[in-house]
Design a protein around this motif. Structure first.
Motif, mmCIF file in Angstrom:
data_model
loop_
_atom_site.group_PDB
_atom_site.id
_atom_site.type_symbol
_atom_site.label_atom_id
_atom_site.label_comp_id
_atom_site.label_asym_id
_atom_site.label_seq_id
_atom_site.Cartn_x
_atom_site.Cartn_y
_atom_site.Cartn_z
ATOM 1 N N VAL A 31 5.667 9.412 0.591
ATOM 2 C CA VAL A 31 4.249 9.260 0.886
ATOM 3 C C VAL A 31 3.960 7.767 0.934
ATOM 4 C CG1 VAL A 31 1.907 9.755 0.076
ATOM 5 C CG2 VAL A 31 3.716 11.470 -0.177
ATOM 6 N N THR A 32 3.289 7.334 2.010
ATOM 7 C CA THR A 32 3.101 5.902 2.253
ATOM 8 C C THR A 32 1.636 5.564 2.488
ATOM 9 O OG1 THR A 32 3.495 6.234 4.620
ATOM 10 C CG2 THR A 32 5.400 5.618 3.262
ATOM 11 N N ALA A 33 1.303 4.296 2.229
ATOM 12 C CA ALA A 33 -0.037 3.770 2.497
ATOM 13 C C ALA A 33 0.051 2.254 2.583
ATOM 14 C CB ALA A 33 -1.012 4.186 1.398
ATOM 15 N N MET A 34 -0.954 1.658 3.193
ATOM 16 C CA MET A 34 -1.028 0.195 3.307
ATOM 17 C C MET A 34 -2.068 -0.342 2.328
ATOM 18 S SD MET A 34 1.152 -0.942 5.583
ATOM 19 C CE MET A 34 0.630 -2.603 5.960
ATOM 20 N N ASP A 35 -1.734 -1.453 1.703
ATOM 21 C CA ASP A 35 -2.659 -2.210 0.866
ATOM 22 C C ASP A 35 -2.794 -3.563 1.544
ATOM 23 O OD1 ASP A 35 -4.258 -3.120 -1.152
ATOM 24 O OD2 ASP A 35 -2.672 -3.237 -2.657
ATOM 25 N N ASP A 36 -3.824 -3.728 2.336
ATOM 26 C CA ASP A 36 -3.969 -4.891 3.216
ATOM 27 C C ASP A 36 -2.758 -4.939 4.140
ATOM 28 O OD1 ASP A 36 -6.473 -5.712 2.181
ATOM 29 O OD2 ASP A 36 -5.466 -6.672 0.490
ATOM 30 N N GLU A 37 -1.913 -5.928 3.991
ATOM 31 C CA GLU A 37 -0.740 -6.055 4.861
ATOM 32 C C GLU A 37 0.546 -5.582 4.197
ATOM 33 O OE1 GLU A 37 -0.795 -6.856 8.144
ATOM 34 O OE2 GLU A 37 -2.956 -6.732 7.815
ATOM 35 N N ARG A 38 0.467 -5.115 2.958
ATOM 36 C CA ARG A 38 1.672 -4.715 2.221
ATOM 37 C C ARG A 38 1.833 -3.195 2.205
ATOM 38 N NH1 ARG A 38 2.317 -4.401 -3.776
ATOM 39 N NH2 ARG A 38 4.479 -3.841 -3.997
ATOM 40 N N PRO A 39 2.993 -2.693 2.670
ATOM 41 C CA PRO A 39 3.224 -1.253 2.635
ATOM 42 C C PRO A 39 3.638 -0.786 1.239
ATOM 43 C CG PRO A 39 5.126 -2.343 3.573
ATOM 44 C CD PRO A 39 4.099 -3.412 3.320
ATOM 45 N N HIS A 40 3.216 0.411 0.894
ATOM 46 C CA HIS A 40 3.596 1.049 -0.369
ATOM 47 C C HIS A 40 4.135 2.432 -0.054
ATOM 48 C CE1 HIS A 40 1.580 -1.649 -3.354
ATOM 49 N NE2 HIS A 40 0.921 -1.998 -2.264
ATOM 50 N N GLY A 41 5.010 2.926 -0.912
ATOM 51 C CA GLY A 41 5.519 4.275 -0.726
ATOM 52 C C GLY A 41 6.248 4.765 -1.957
ATOM 53 N N THR A 42 6.307 6.076 -2.090
ATOM 54 C CA THR A 42 7.014 6.678 -3.207
ATOM 55 C C THR A 42 7.561 8.046 -2.787
ATOM 56 O OG1 THR A 42 6.867 7.194 -5.576
ATOM 57 C CG2 THR A 42 4.977 7.820 -4.226
ATOM 58 N N THR A 43 8.706 8.410 -3.343
ATOM 59 C CA THR A 43 9.306 9.709 -3.076
ATOM 60 C C THR A 43 8.537 10.785 -3.840
ATOM 61 O OG1 THR A 43 11.472 8.697 -2.749
ATOM 62 C CG2 THR A 43 11.445 11.050 -3.233
ATOM 63 N N ALA A 74 -7.111 2.789 0.162
ATOM 64 C CA ALA A 74 -6.979 2.820 1.621
ATOM 65 C C ALA A 74 -7.710 4.002 2.258
ATOM 66 C CB ALA A 74 -5.498 2.861 2.010
ATOM 67 N N GLY A 75 -7.770 5.128 1.550
ATOM 68 C CA GLY A 75 -8.432 6.305 2.087
ATOM 69 C C GLY A 75 -7.622 7.052 3.138
ATOM 70 N N ARG A 76 -6.364 6.675 3.297
ATOM 71 C CA ARG A 76 -5.472 7.360 4.234
ATOM 72 C C ARG A 76 -4.042 7.209 3.744
ATOM 73 N NH1 ARG A 76 -6.385 4.362 9.757
ATOM 74 N NH2 ARG A 76 -8.483 4.902 9.206
ATOM 75 N N PHE A 77 -3.187 8.131 4.198
ATOM 76 C CA PHE A 77 -1.781 8.070 3.796
ATOM 77 C C PHE A 77 -0.922 8.808 4.802
ATOM 78 C CE2 PHE A 77 -3.642 11.767 1.716
ATOM 79 C CZ PHE A 77 -2.686 12.761 1.836
ATOM 80 N N GLY A 78 0.375 8.532 4.745
ATOM 81 C CA GLY A 78 1.344 9.196 5.592
ATOM 82 C C GLY A 78 2.288 10.032 4.756
ATOM 83 N N VAL A 79 2.725 11.135 5.321
ATOM 84 C CA VAL A 79 3.735 11.979 4.687
ATOM 85 C C VAL A 79 4.938 11.980 5.619
ATOM 86 C CG1 VAL A 79 4.319 14.290 3.858
ATOM 87 C CG2 VAL A 79 1.989 13.389 3.540
ATOM 88 N N ASN A 80 6.027 11.381 5.153
ATOM 89 C CA ASN A 80 7.280 11.306 5.886
ATOM 90 C C ASN A 80 8.229 12.324 5.271
ATOM 91 O OD1 ASN A 80 7.116 8.406 7.399
ATOM 92 N ND2 ASN A 80 6.102 8.314 5.411
ATOM 93 N N VAL A 81 8.426 13.467 5.922
ATOM 94 C CA VAL A 81 9.397 14.449 5.433
ATOM 95 C C VAL A 81 10.753 13.960 5.919
ATOM 96 C CG1 VAL A 81 10.130 16.858 5.431
ATOM 97 C CG2 VAL A 81 7.683 16.286 5.538
#
Length: 167
Positions: A31-43, A74-81
């Motif tokens: 699951v991923t999200a952006m914090d300004d210009e820095r990407p974040h993610g966790t399994t 951010a109010g949005r996120f991605g789910v990368n299966v």
């Protein structure tokens, strides 16, 4: 209907519960999200389809997760299966650290980090947050879906990675 557990059958209910959950087959997602210009993610393995009308997905994340805080802002996120070939990505994003995206193939897609080669991609707008003990359950309104039907999904079962086999 609740089935009562007779006294004395479980010596350590939390440990027994963790062991039982380890034997539930789950898709492996980042699951991923952006914090300004820095990407974040966790399994994350606690992801499920919630509704088709409207399109909703549920994701459970630890309340201590830095990525959870980022998603809330951010109010949005991605789910990368992840696909079966992406075990190394699952391990990388399962660790703590600031630079999980270094030398990782990804792109910014509608202001959300998207990992290249994922079997499924979901773009989500944060719809609501529900309490879930030491986790919070994010309900995401799905705004975009892409599926690579040729990619075998990465699964987690018995504390090992694998994939689904069609019988």
């Amino acid at each position: 209907m609740t089935i009562p557990i007779s006294a004395g059958t479980t010596t350590d209910l939390p440990a027994d519960f963790r062991e039982a959950m380890a034997h539930m087959c789950a898709p492996v997602t980042v699951v991923t999200a952006m914090d300004d210009e820095r990407p974040h993610g966790t399994t994350v393995s606690a992801v499920m389809s919630l509704s088709v009308d409207p399109l909703l997905i549920a994701v459970a994340m630890a309340t201590t997760s830095e990525s959870l805080s980022t998603i809330k802002r951010a109010g949005r996120f991605g789910v990368n299966v992840l696909g079966a070939h992406q075990q190394h990505i699952a391990m990388r994003f399962a660790t703590k650290g600031d630079d999980k995206f270094a030398e990782m193939p990804w792109q910014r897609h509608n202001a959300i980090p998207r990992l290249d080669g994922s079997a499924i991609w979901l773009s989500c707008r944060l719809d609501s947050i529900l309490p879930g003990g030491d986790h919070e359950i994010l309900v995401g309104a799905v705004t975009e879906v892409e599926t690579d039907s040729s990619a075998e999904p990465l699964t987690y079962h018995g504390r090992q990675f694998g994939t689904h086999t069609v019988l």
